[in-house]
Scaffold this motif. Structure first.
Motif, PDB file in Angstrom:
ATOM      1  N   GLU A  45       0.814  -1.215   0.000  1.00  0.00           N
ATOM      2  CA  GLU A  45       0.000   0.000   0.000  1.00  0.00           C
ATOM      3  C   GLU A  45       0.847   1.265   0.000  1.00  0.00           C
ATOM      4  N   VAL A  46       2.102   1.159   0.423  1.00  0.00           N
ATOM      5  CA  VAL A  46       2.978   2.340   0.470  1.00  0.00           C
ATOM      6  C   VAL A  46       4.123   2.229  -0.535  1.00  0.00           C
ATOM      7  N   ALA A  47       4.113   1.170  -1.339  1.00  0.00           N
ATOM      8  CA  ALA A  47       5.162   0.975  -2.344  1.00  0.00           C
ATOM      9  C   ALA A  47       4.699   1.504  -3.692  1.00  0.00           C
ATOM     10  N   LEU A  48       5.561   2.266  -4.348  1.00  0.00           N
ATOM     11  CA  LEU A  48       5.268   2.719  -5.708  1.00  0.00           C
ATOM     12  C   LEU A  48       5.439   1.567  -6.682  1.00  0.00           C
ATOM     13  N   GLU A  49       6.382   0.661  -6.370  1.00  0.00           N
ATOM     14  CA  GLU A  49       6.588  -0.518  -7.209  1.00  0.00           C
ATOM     15  C   GLU A  49       7.458  -1.530  -6.477  1.00  0.00           C
ATOM     16  N   THR A  50       7.345  -2.783  -6.917  1.00  0.00           N
ATOM     17  CA  THR A  50       8.304  -3.832  -6.556  1.00  0.00           C
ATOM     18  C   THR A  50       8.746  -4.461  -7.874  1.00  0.00           C
ATOM     19  N   ARG A  51      10.048  -4.707  -8.002  1.00  0.00           N
ATOM     20  CA  ARG A  51      10.559  -5.167  -9.300  1.00  0.00           C
ATOM     21  C   ARG A  51      11.761  -6.086  -9.128  1.00  0.00           C
ATOM     22  N   TYR A  52      11.844  -7.094  -9.997  1.00  0.00           N
ATOM     23  CA  TYR A  52      13.013  -7.965 -10.054  1.00  0.00           C
ATOM     24  C   TYR A  52      14.069  -7.335 -10.966  1.00  0.00           C
ATOM     25  N   GLY A  53      15.337  -7.704 -10.723  1.00  0.00           N
ATOM     26  CA  GLY A  53      16.437  -7.152 -11.500  1.00  0.00           C
ATOM     27  C   GLY A  53      16.692  -7.906 -12.793  1.00  0.00           C
ATOM     28  N   THR A  54      17.797  -7.559 -13.431  1.00  0.00           N
ATOM     29  CA  THR A  54      18.141  -8.148 -14.715  1.00  0.00           C
ATOM     30  C   THR A  54      18.713  -9.557 -14.554  1.00  0.00           C
ATOM     31  N   SER A  55      18.368 -10.419 -15.508  1.00  0.00           N
ATOM     32  CA  SER A  55      18.924 -11.781 -15.524  1.00  0.00           C
ATOM     33  C   SER A  55      20.046 -11.898 -16.551  1.00  0.00           C
ATOM     34  N   ARG A  56      20.443 -10.771 -17.153  1.00  0.00           N
ATOM     35  CA  ARG A  56      21.541 -10.792 -18.121  1.00  0.00           C
ATOM     36  C   ARG A  56      22.852 -11.168 -17.432  1.00  0.00           C
ATOM     37  N   LYS A  57      23.722 -11.809 -18.159  1.00  0.00           N
ATOM     38  CA  LYS A  57      25.014 -12.217 -17.616  1.00  0.00           C
ATOM     39  C   LYS A  57      25.881 -10.994 -17.349  1.00  0.00           C
ATOM     40  N   CYS A  58      26.515 -10.989 -16.184  1.00  0.00           N
ATOM     41  CA  CYS A  58      27.376  -9.872 -15.789  1.00  0.00           C
ATOM     42  C   CYS A  58      28.845 -10.274 -15.871  1.00  0.00           C
ATOM     43  N   SER A  59      29.705  -9.255 -15.937  1.00  0.00           N
ATOM     44  CA  SER A  59      31.138  -9.493 -16.075  1.00  0.00           C
ATOM     45  C   SER A  59      31.911  -8.515 -15.202  1.00  0.00           C
ATOM     46  N   THR A  60      33.134  -8.877 -14.841  1.00  0.00           N
ATOM     47  CA  THR A  60      34.002  -7.965 -14.090  1.00  0.00           C
ATOM     48  C   THR A  60      34.610  -6.901 -15.000  1.00  0.00           C
TER      49      THR A  60
END
Length: 206
Positions: A45-60
Motif C-alpha cells: 500500500e505504500v510501495a510505488l513498485e516492486t521489481r526484479y532485476g536483470t537476468s543478463r550475464k554480468c562481467s568484471t
C-alpha cells in the motif's frame, strides 16, 4: 602472546554476535509500542513498485552499467565491493536504474538467513547509473508515506524477521521469497514526522 591474541579475537567475535542478536529485540520493543498506537498497512500500500532485476550475464570487465548483486546487500546498506557490469539498453536502464532510498531485498539463496535481507541504496556520490541483478527485489516506497529506514528497521526487528521467515519457501535446495510475499507484510504507519523521530532514536540504539 599468540594464545592471548586468539582469546581476545574469540571474545570479540562473541561480543559482535551477541550485539547482532540483541538488536532485533531492541528494535522490537520500539515497534511493539508503535503497533499499539498506529494502524498497520501492507508494504504494497505504500510501495510505488516492486521489481526484479536483470537476468543478463554480468562481467568484471568495466563495460556498461554497474549491477549490484547479493554480496552488495549487507549490514543494512549497499556496498560497492566486487561489482560487476552488464550492457543494458536505454529502455532497460530506465526501468532498472536505482534511486536514492530504494530498498533491495535478497530474494533467493541457498542460505535461509540471507533470504529477505535488505539494504538501502543511498546513492553513490556521482551521477553513475546503477542497476541490480535478478536475485534481488527492488522496493521503491512512496516516501511521503513511509521512510525507507523506518521499514528497514521494522524488518530487522524480531517481529519483522518472523514475518519474513513465514514467507520463505524452499525449492531444489534454494530458499525464496517473492514480491507478493513482501508486499503483504503489515507495518505500523505513523505520520512521517513520527517516523523520522523513530529512525533517529533507533539509529542511536543501533
Amino acid at each position: 602472546c599468540i594464545e592471548r591474541v586468539e582469546e581476545i579475537e574469540a571474545l570479540r567475535k562473541k561480543s559482535v554476535e551477541e550485539a547482532d542478536a540483541a538488536l532485533p529485540s531492541i528494535l522490537n520493543d520500539s515497534f511493539a509500542e508503535l503497533n499499539s498506537i498506529y494502524e498497520k498497512t501492507e508494504i504494497g500500500e505504500v510501495a510505488l513498485e516492486t521489481r526484479y532485476g536483470t537476468s543478463r550475464k554480468c562481467s568484471t570487465e568495466p563495460i556498461g552499467t554497474v549491477i549490484l548483486r547479493i554480496p552488495n546487500v549487507a549490514g543494512g546498506f549497499v556496498n560497492f565491493d566486487q561489482i560487476k557490469y552488464c550492457k543494458l539498453d536505454k529502455k532497460e536502464l530506465n526501468i532498472l536504474a536505482l534511486k536514492r532510498g530504494d530498498l533491495l531485498f535478497v530474494r533467493t539463496n541457498g542460505s535461509r538467513d540471507l533470504v529477505g535481507r535488505c539494504a538501502i541504496y543511498e546513492g553513490n556520490g556521482n551521477d553513475q547509473a546503477f542497476g541490480f541483478a535478478s536475485y534481488l527485489i527492488r522496493v521503491r516506497l512512496d516516501q511521503k508515506r513511509m521512510r525507507p529506514h523506518f521499514l528497514a528497521f521494522f524488518l530487522n526487528s524480531t517481529h519483522g524477521r518472523a514475518e519474513l521467515d513465514k514467507r520463505r519457501r524452499t525449492s531444489a535446495g534454494q530458499f525464496n521469497i517473492n514480491s507478493e510475499n513482501l508486499r503483504n507484510i503489515k507495518v505500523p504507519l505513523p505520520p512521517i514526522d513520527a517516523q523520522n523521530q523513530v529512525i533517529d532514536t533507533l539509529r542511536d540504539r543501533q
